[in-house]
Write a protein that holds these residues in place. Sequence first.
Motif, PDB file in Angstrom:
ATOM      1  N   HIS A   5       0.875  -1.172   0.000  1.00  0.00           N
ATOM      2  CA  HIS A   5       0.000   0.000   0.000  1.00  0.00           C
ATOM      3  C   HIS A   5       0.914   1.223   0.000  1.00  0.00           C
ATOM      4  CE1 HIS A   5      -2.952   2.974   0.976  1.00  0.00           C
ATOM      5  NE2 HIS A   5      -3.913   2.065   0.923  1.00  0.00           N
ATOM      6  N   LEU A  11       1.548   3.353   3.347  1.00  0.00           N
ATOM      7  CA  LEU A  11       2.176   2.776   4.538  1.00  0.00           C
ATOM      8  C   LEU A  11       3.694   2.878   4.435  1.00  0.00           C
ATOM      9  CD1 LEU A  11       0.000  -0.422   5.084  1.00  0.00           C
ATOM     10  CD2 LEU A  11       0.112   1.605   6.545  1.00  0.00           C
ATOM     11  N   THR A  71      -9.209  -1.819   3.956  1.00  0.00           N
ATOM     12  CA  THR A  71      -9.624  -0.471   3.569  1.00  0.00           C
ATOM     13  C   THR A  71     -10.078  -0.465   2.113  1.00  0.00           C
ATOM     14  OG1 THR A  71      -7.415   0.169   2.860  1.00  0.00           O
ATOM     15  CG2 THR A  71      -7.992   0.601   5.180  1.00  0.00           C
ATOM     16  N   TYR A 115      -7.148  -0.118  -0.191  1.00  0.00           N
ATOM     17  CA  TYR A 115      -6.365  -1.324  -0.455  1.00  0.00           C
ATOM     18  C   TYR A 115      -7.114  -2.288  -1.364  1.00  0.00           C
ATOM     19  CZ  TYR A 115      -2.943  -4.931  -0.140  1.00  0.00           C
ATOM     20  OH  TYR A 115      -1.992  -5.858  -0.486  1.00  0.00           O
ATOM     21  N   TYR A 135      -5.143   4.934   5.350  1.00  0.00           N
ATOM     22  CA  TYR A 135      -3.802   4.766   5.904  1.00  0.00           C
ATOM     23  C   TYR A 135      -2.973   6.037   5.712  1.00  0.00           C
ATOM     24  CZ  TYR A 135      -4.333  -0.319   6.142  1.00  0.00           C
ATOM     25  OH  TYR A 135      -4.740  -1.581   6.443  1.00  0.00           O
ATOM     26  N   TYR A 138      -2.043   6.033  12.209  1.00  0.00           N
ATOM     27  CA  TYR A 138      -2.767   5.827  10.956  1.00  0.00           C
ATOM     28  C   TYR A 138      -2.229   4.669  10.123  1.00  0.00           C
ATOM     29  CZ  TYR A 138      -4.361  10.318  12.508  1.00  0.00           C
ATOM     30  OH  TYR A 138      -4.880  11.325  13.274  1.00  0.00           O
ATOM     31  N   ASP A 139      -1.195   4.008  10.627  1.00  0.00           N
ATOM     32  CA  ASP A 139      -0.650   2.847   9.923  1.00  0.00           C
ATOM     33  C   ASP A 139      -1.078   1.530  10.570  1.00  0.00           C
ATOM     34  OD1 ASP A 139       0.855   3.206  12.206  1.00  0.00           O
ATOM     35  OD2 ASP A 139       2.768   2.750  11.264  1.00  0.00           O
TER      36      ASP A 139
END
Length: 126
Positions: free
Chosen positions: A44, A47, A69, A72, A98, A104-105
């Motif tokens: 992603h 990330l 998500t 993703y 993300y 947020y990761d």
Amino acid sequence: MADTTCLPFILGVAMLAITSHNFPREAEDTLTKFGHRTLRLPPHPNLPKPVASHPDMLLFFAHDAIFCTKSYYTIATQELEEISSVYGAPIHLIEKKYADKYPYDVLLNALPLGQHLLCNTKTVAK
């Protein structure tokens, strides 16, 4: 250092090992020799690179669903649909996005333990 994240799932007698995109080929060859299949997840872009394709960062497996998500899903639709088919559960998409910084990761970092869920309730997606 090579990323060696791998989540195995039972597929009959053999297993489907869901791995990061840079899972070592030697490890994949070993799994194949024992009759297991591997499925590499693409990274992603939001990330941090060291964890961008870690299955435990990208997917959450409940007993009756797989969560990821929306962003993703657009990246890994084919892989996720195969996992859904093997796991026998639908994919549920979450709205959160993300980012490359904590918290947020870690939107999907949670572990089901029987009737409990081990997670940080302040950071996990709801």
